[in-house]
Design a protein around this motif. Structure first.
Motif: not given
Length: 226
Positions: A155-166, A171-175, A206-208
């Motif tokens: 996209g054209s704007t920054a995305l905050n991945l914090g708190l998102m999770s697989f 299994s992985f949670t973004f800081t 990151g490491v899942y």
């Protein structure tokens, strides 16, 4: 005087005992309050909020310090943490945040209060551009050690991945505070050492945990709000 029925105290004596107990409890509570700093409180205790939401922290028995990344505003040893800010008024939130706060009175700190606020984003620009599953053996590494996923902000704007999770498949949670700028990639590997040997010079972000099913499966990436 005591009642003759089973040696029980009279109504007057019972009322007097209850009154003395209430007085003692009130005095005890006041003593506790005088020796400990009462924690701050959030006017809105977390949840989904709109972009620009103003978070209000309440507390009057000292200076309120807060952070927006989930870290403790009190540093080890009792000093104010480097990333903490003194609360001056409502804090406008434009991204999802874990807000933590304490009150400092002299050298004494209150307990920690935490609230998680999620701000909706347009995630249509976030794509998984590569899924490396069932890779071949490479040197000393088994194929499963070389698994990885690559995400991109198209996209054209920054995305905050914090708190998102697989939450399915791996299994992985973004800081909290993880931002992905337009055009930027984010690589998730199963084994950092194996990945860097196979793809030298490519950073692992990151490491899942878990592994990718070689026969196929559903991978699910969820926001904090589900």
């Amino acid at each position: 005087a005591k009642s003759l029925l089973n040696g029980m105290p009279s109504t007057t004596e019972w009322t007097s005992r209850v009154s003395r107990m209430k007085t003692w409890l009130k005095q005890r509570a006041n003593w506790i309050d005088s020796n400990y700093v009462r924690p701050p409180a959030f006017a809105t205790p977390g949840g989904a909020v709109t972009n620009g939401f103003a978070a209000v922290i309440r507390g009057t028995n000292g200076t309120i310090y807060y952070t927006l990344d989930g870290t403790d505003p009190r540093a080890m040893g009792g000093a104010v943490a480097g990333g903490a800010r003194a609360y001056q008024g409502p804090v406008a939130l434009s991204t999802s945040s874990v807000m933590t706060a304490r009150i400092k009175n002299g050298s004494s700190w209150s307990g920690l209060t935490t609230a998680t606020y999620t701000v909706p984003q347009d995630m249509s620009g976030l794509v998984i551009t590569e899924i490396m599953y069932n890779p071949p053996v490479f040197g000393k590494w088994m194929g499963e050690d070389l698994e990885f996923l690559e995400l991109k902000n198209s996209g054209s704007t920054a995305l905050n991945l914090g708190l998102m999770s697989f939450t399915s498949g791996i299994s992985f949670t973004f800081t909290n505070g993880t931002f992905l700028k337009p055009g930027q990639f984010f690589v998730l590997a199963r084994n950092t050492n194996a990945f860097q040997e196979r793809y030298p010079g490519v950073a692992v972000n990151g490491v899942y945990t878990g592994r990718l099913d070689n026969s196929g499966e559903m991978l699910e990436l969820s926001t904090f709000a589900g």
